[in-house]
Write a protein that holds these residues in place. Structure first.
Motif, PDB file in Angstrom:
ATOM      1  N   PRO A   1       1.053  -1.225  -0.001  1.00 37.85           N
ATOM      2  CA  PRO A   1       0.159  -0.022   0.048  1.00 37.85           C
ATOM      3  C   PRO A   1       0.915   1.302  -0.120  1.00 37.85           C
ATOM      4  O   PRO A   1       2.103   1.197   0.346  1.00 37.85           O
ATOM      5  N   LEU A   2       0.255   2.341  -0.577  1.00 40.75           N
ATOM      6  CA  LEU A   2       1.225   3.568  -0.451  1.00 40.75           C
ATOM      7  C   LEU A   2       1.135   3.900   0.869  1.00 40.75           C
ATOM      8  O   LEU A   2       0.320   3.976   1.646  1.00 40.75           O
ATOM      9  N   ALA A   3       2.371   4.396   1.030  1.00 37.60           N
ATOM     10  CA  ALA A   3       2.744   5.004   2.554  1.00 37.60           C
ATOM     11  C   ALA A   3       1.779   5.955   2.954  1.00 37.60           C
ATOM     12  O   ALA A   3       1.359   6.853   2.299  1.00 37.60           O
ATOM     13  N   ALA A   4       1.933   5.930   4.360  1.00 37.00           N
ATOM     14  CA  ALA A   4       0.857   7.074   4.890  1.00 37.00           C
ATOM     15  C   ALA A   4       1.684   8.449   4.722  1.00 37.00           C
ATOM     16  O   ALA A   4       1.013   9.497   4.644  1.00 37.00           O
ATOM     17  N   THR A   5       2.918   8.504   4.772  1.00 31.42           N
ATOM     18  CA  THR A   5       3.887   9.846   4.744  1.00 31.42           C
ATOM     19  C   THR A   5       4.262   9.661   3.464  1.00 31.42           C
ATOM     20  O   THR A   5       4.700   8.761   2.898  1.00 31.42           O
ATOM     21  N   ILE A   6       4.561  10.867   2.625  1.00 34.70           N
ATOM     22  CA  ILE A   6       4.917  10.985   1.339  1.00 34.70           C
ATOM     23  C   ILE A   6       6.336  10.739   1.406  1.00 34.70           C
ATOM     24  O   ILE A   6       6.740  10.062   0.355  1.00 34.70           O
ATOM     25  N   ASP A   7       7.204  11.006   2.398  1.00 32.63           N
ATOM     26  CA  ASP A   7       8.524  10.578   2.146  1.00 32.63           C
ATOM     27  C   ASP A   7       8.806   9.074   2.134  1.00 32.63           C
ATOM     28  O   ASP A   7       9.950   8.393   1.384  1.00 32.63           O
ATOM     29  N   ALA A   8       7.785   8.082   2.347  1.00 34.13           N
ATOM     30  CA  ALA A   8       8.176   6.644   2.169  1.00 34.13           C
ATOM     31  C   ALA A   8       7.290   6.330   0.754  1.00 34.13           C
ATOM     32  O   ALA A   8       7.487   4.862   0.621  1.00 34.13           O
ATOM     33  N   TYR A   9       7.092   7.146  -0.113  1.00 35.99           N
ATOM     34  CA  TYR A   9       6.492   6.684  -1.491  1.00 35.99           C
ATOM     35  C   TYR A   9       7.482   5.815  -2.311  1.00 35.99           C
ATOM     36  O   TYR A   9       7.243   4.881  -2.838  1.00 35.99           O
ATOM     37  N   PRO A  10       8.728   6.169  -2.249  1.00 35.36           N
ATOM     38  CA  PRO A  10       9.919   5.543  -3.029  1.00 35.36           C
ATOM     39  C   PRO A  10       9.776   4.028  -2.899  1.00 35.36           C
ATOM     40  O   PRO A  10      10.150   3.155  -3.669  1.00 35.36           O
ATOM     41  N   GLY A  11       9.366   3.772  -1.509  1.00 39.77           N
ATOM     42  CA  GLY A  11       9.520   2.045  -0.997  1.00 39.77           C
ATOM     43  C   GLY A  11       8.615   1.450  -2.020  1.00 39.77           C
ATOM     44  O   GLY A  11       8.765   0.490  -2.646  1.00 39.77           O
ATOM     45  N   PRO A  12       7.380   1.458  -1.794  1.00 40.25           N
ATOM     46  CA  PRO A  12       6.416   0.754  -2.537  1.00 40.25           C
ATOM     47  C   PRO A  12       6.722   0.821  -4.203  1.00 40.25           C
ATOM     48  O   PRO A  12       6.335  -0.074  -4.612  1.00 40.25           O
ATOM     49  N   VAL A  13       6.802   1.864  -4.613  1.00 43.59           N
ATOM     50  CA  VAL A  13       7.024   2.225  -5.975  1.00 43.59           C
ATOM     51  C   VAL A  13       8.373   1.303  -6.343  1.00 43.59           C
ATOM     52  O   VAL A  13       8.322   0.624  -7.356  1.00 43.59           O
TER      53      VAL A  13
ATOM     54  N   PRO B   1      -5.162  12.304  -8.380  1.00 44.66           N
ATOM     55  CA  PRO B   1      -4.828  13.912  -8.314  1.00 44.66           C
ATOM     56  C   PRO B   1      -4.139  14.295  -7.085  1.00 44.66           C
ATOM     57  O   PRO B   1      -3.344  15.092  -6.670  1.00 44.66           O
ATOM     58  N   ASP B   2      -4.926  13.570  -5.896  1.00 46.29           N
ATOM     59  CA  ASP B   2      -4.209  14.102  -4.685  1.00 46.29           C
ATOM     60  C   ASP B   2      -2.948  13.358  -4.148  1.00 46.29           C
ATOM     61  O   ASP B   2      -1.904  14.245  -3.936  1.00 46.29           O
ATOM     62  N   GLU B   3      -2.652  12.349  -4.715  1.00 43.98           N
ATOM     63  CA  GLU B   3      -1.134  11.657  -4.650  1.00 43.98           C
ATOM     64  C   GLU B   3      -0.246  12.471  -5.546  1.00 43.98           C
ATOM     65  O   GLU B   3       0.998  12.768  -5.059  1.00 43.98           O
ATOM     66  N   TYR B   4      -0.608  12.958  -6.780  1.00 42.67           N
ATOM     67  CA  TYR B   4       0.267  13.512  -7.716  1.00 42.67           C
ATOM     68  C   TYR B   4       0.596  15.017  -7.152  1.00 42.67           C
ATOM     69  O   TYR B   4       1.838  15.150  -7.250  1.00 42.67           O
ATOM     70  N   THR B   5      -0.461  15.654  -6.492  1.00 40.84           N
ATOM     71  CA  THR B   5      -0.350  16.887  -5.821  1.00 40.84           C
ATOM     72  C   THR B   5       0.803  16.726  -4.707  1.00 40.84           C
ATOM     73  O   THR B   5       1.796  17.569  -4.671  1.00 40.84           O
ATOM     74  N   ARG B   6       0.723  15.735  -3.918  1.00 46.30           N
ATOM     75  CA  ARG B   6       1.735  15.421  -2.916  1.00 46.30           C
ATOM     76  C   ARG B   6       3.041  15.368  -3.348  1.00 46.30           C
ATOM     77  O   ARG B   6       3.864  15.658  -2.651  1.00 46.30           O
ATOM     78  N   VAL B   7       3.309  14.561  -4.263  1.00 45.46           N
ATOM     79  CA  VAL B   7       4.275  14.185  -4.886  1.00 45.46           C
ATOM     80  C   VAL B   7       5.165  15.413  -5.504  1.00 45.46           C
ATOM     81  O   VAL B   7       6.399  15.670  -5.191  1.00 45.46           O
ATOM     82  N   ILE B   8       4.304  16.051  -6.184  1.00 44.91           N
ATOM     83  CA  ILE B   8       5.148  17.263  -6.723  1.00 44.91           C
ATOM     84  C   ILE B   8       5.420  18.408  -5.803  1.00 44.91           C
ATOM     85  O   ILE B   8       6.143  19.178  -6.374  1.00 44.91           O
ATOM     86  N   GLU B   9       4.808  18.516  -4.699  1.00 50.06           N
ATOM     87  CA  GLU B   9       5.103  19.670  -3.790  1.00 50.06           C
ATOM     88  C   GLU B   9       6.046  19.088  -2.853  1.00 50.06           C
ATOM     89  O   GLU B   9       6.254  19.911  -1.974  1.00 50.06           O
ATOM     90  N   SER B  10       6.582  17.713  -2.822  1.00 49.47           N
ATOM     91  CA  SER B  10       7.339  17.407  -1.830  1.00 49.47           C
ATOM     92  C   SER B  10       8.817  17.186  -2.296  1.00 49.47           C
ATOM     93  O   SER B  10       9.218  16.797  -3.338  1.00 49.47           O
ATOM     94  N   ALA B  11       9.491  17.408  -1.111  1.00 45.43           N
ATOM     95  CA  ALA B  11      11.229  17.204  -1.378  1.00 45.43           C
ATOM     96  C   ALA B  11      11.349  16.147  -0.147  1.00 45.43           C
ATOM     97  O   ALA B  11      11.013  16.240   1.004  1.00 45.43           O
ATOM     98  N   GLU B  12      12.378  15.496  -0.678  1.00 50.10           N
ATOM     99  CA  GLU B  12      12.812  14.258   0.775  1.00 50.10           C
ATOM    100  C   GLU B  12      13.972  15.104   1.635  1.00 50.10           C
ATOM    101  O   GLU B  12      14.321  16.039   1.421  1.00 50.10           O
ATOM    102  N   HIS B  13      14.144  14.472   2.619  1.00 48.60           N
ATOM    103  CA  HIS B  13      15.448  14.771   3.799  1.00 48.60           C
ATOM    104  C   HIS B  13      16.471  15.241   2.756  1.00 48.60           C
ATOM    105  O   HIS B  13      16.894  14.417   1.728  1.00 48.60           O
ATOM    106  N   GLY B  14      16.975  16.374   3.006  1.00 51.53           N
ATOM    107  CA  GLY B  14      18.204  16.896   1.952  1.00 51.53           C
ATOM    108  C   GLY B  14      17.854  17.533   0.690  1.00 51.53           C
ATOM    109  O   GLY B  14      18.470  18.053   0.036  1.00 51.53           O
ATOM    110  N   GLY B  15      16.303  17.872   0.548  1.00 54.64           N
ATOM    111  CA  GLY B  15      16.088  18.572  -0.390  1.00 54.64           C
ATOM    112  C   GLY B  15      15.766  18.070  -1.827  1.00 54.64           C
ATOM    113  O   GLY B  15      15.368  18.807  -2.783  1.00 54.64           O
ATOM    114  N   TYR B  16      15.969  16.694  -1.916  1.00 56.05           N
ATOM    115  CA  TYR B  16      15.970  16.035  -3.158  1.00 56.05           C
ATOM    116  C   TYR B  16      14.573  15.827  -3.667  1.00 56.05           C
ATOM    117  O   TYR B  16      13.722  15.398  -2.664  1.00 56.05           O
ATOM    118  N   LEU B  17      13.876  16.427  -4.682  1.00 54.92           N
ATOM    119  CA  LEU B  17      12.521  16.430  -5.034  1.00 54.92           C
ATOM    120  C   LEU B  17      12.128  14.820  -5.299  1.00 54.92           C
ATOM    121  O   LEU B  17      12.901  14.170  -6.100  1.00 54.92           O
TER     122      LEU B  17
END
Lengths: 131, 283
Positions: free
Chosen positions: B142-154, B176-192
């Motif tokens: 399942p998609l992670a609860a926090t956006i930082d954890a998206y790369p794991g399931p993908v 749409p909700d997930e897309y917005t969260r992805v494009i507005e988020s940077a991970e630790h260290g500022g990596y998009l």
């Protein structure tokens, strides 16, 4: 080169227009091959070789005809003009002018929208194999 | 004149161009499912069914010694979204107005895109369409609860596809909700996050209205077939002195030929609920 048949940036062209351009390129190539075989047969003295060229030219006639039919089906106005010109006895130029005039008179309203003239928006497929 | 009856509409050529251009412009970015499937057609409005190459046995009792089979086909569905436009607005457009009110048209185009995406990705039982997510045999994380954890399931989904011999590149369809969260988020260290996911997939990240959660799908081709009868077009319904009633219409079928070529990542329901609660609190 695989993209030489495009006159505009391929990424900006709808899929239906890219297919149309590819088929136009194929039509041109088949017509060239027909002309080349005609010249080879004109100078070839070996009857056996001429027979093979004759057979091969028949293949090109078939390919050309299939390409043309595909394009005419996708382009109603072209098909309408072609219908007035092809397989008709008499003056070819007069038939052509008459068919074009008839087609232009009928091209009113929004009926001819889209690349195939069916009213379709021509969106087609949008998949790319690379990002 | 064909079944769209466009010539009966009280519209000028310039009006039709405005309408067709606007519908195409609204539809094209939203038709995300078409970005990941093979497209066949258009095969004309008269095309009614897709050949499945399958048969079912029939009893033919009247004559002994005669067997019978019946071909199985997938009937095309017709989608249609109605909208109305003010004739006054369109007459003003003829005079050169640059900002005609086309809100209803825009909303109809969006509804059509959502419906097509949902049918292809999640299926449409009544129409006998099995969607990509339904057909997939894979159990994606399942998609992670926090956006930082998206790369794991993908990443797990991409690795799962590779292990099954499904080559890339891969696309990621996001609601749409997930897309917005992805494009507005940077991970630790500022990596998009967008860049990070793109490197995992080697393919595009696509905004896909109508999708629930996310879908990782191979772009190699040959796995999913969208067969178009009549591709998207605008038709005429009726008009009165003030308003013209039009519609967007298409016919299509969809077949998942290689069900294992995609992994559906379910939305994180608890995370979505938390997010909704926090939004309510914030408002």
């Amino acid at each position: 080169m695989g993209v030489d048949q495009y006159h505009e940036p391929p990424d900006e062209l709808p899929a239906a227009t890219r297919t149309f351009a590819r088929m136009c390129a194929s039509l041109t190539e088949e017509a060239e091959a027909i002309g080349w075989y005609e010249q080879r047969m004109a100078v070839e003295e070996d009857a056996g070789a001429r027979a093979i060229m004759h057979d091969a030219q028949g293949e090109e006639f078939k390919h050309f005809s299939m390409d043309l039919e595909f394009l005419l089906r996708r382009t109603p106005r072209w098909r309408e003009i072609a219908r007035g010109v092809l397989f008709q006895d008499g003056d070819i130029v007069q038939h052509g002018e008459a068919a074009e005039a008839t087609s232009a008179a009928g091209d009113v309203g929004g009926e001819s929208a889209g690349p195939d003239g069916s009213g379709s928006l021509g969106i087609g497929g949008l998949r790319r194999s690379a990002p | 004149m064909n079944h769209l009856l466009r010539r009966l509409a009280p519209l000028t050529d310039a009006n039709w161009k405005l309408i067709d251009d606007e519908v195409a412009a609204r539809l094209t970015p939203a038709l995300a499912a078409r970005r990941v499937v093979d497209f066949s057609g258009p095969l004309d409005w008269t095309h009614s069914a897709t050949n499945l190459g399958r048969t079912r046995p029939l009893k033919f009792a009247d004559v002994d010694g005669v067997g019978a089979l019946q071909r199985r086909v997938l009937p095309l569905v017709e989608l249609r979204a109605d909208f109305a436009l003010s004739l006054g607005e369109l007459r003003d457009h003829d005079r050169g107005a640059l900002d005609p009110d086309l809100d209803q048209l825009d909303a109809a185009a969006y509804r059509m895109a959502v419906a097509e995406n949902a049918a292809v990705v999640h299926g449409w039982r009544e129409a006998a369409i099995t969607g990509i997510s339904e057909a997939s045999p894979h159990e994606g994380a399942p998609l992670a609860a926090t956006i930082d954890a998206y790369p794991g399931p993908v990443a797990q989904a991409a690795e799962l596809l590779l292990r099954r011999g499904i080559s890339g590149p891969y696309a990621l369809l996001l609601g749409p909700d997930e897309y917005t969260r992805v494009i507005e988020s940077a991970e630790h260290g500022g990596y998009l996050l967008l860049d990070h996911l793109g490197k995992i997939l080697d393919g595009p990240i696509v905004w896909c209205p109508g999708v629930n959660g996310a879908l990782v799908v191979s772009l190699r081709g040959g796995d999913y077939l969208f067969e178009s009868g009549q591709d998207l077009a605008v038709g005429y319904e009726r008009h009165d002195s003030d308003t013209v009633h039009l519609y967007i219409e298409e016919s299509f079928s969809f077949v998942a030929a290689t069900p294992e070529a995609a992994v559906w990542l379910r939305p994180d329901e608890t995370g979505a609920q938390r997010s909704a609660k926090s939004r309510r609190r914030a408002s």
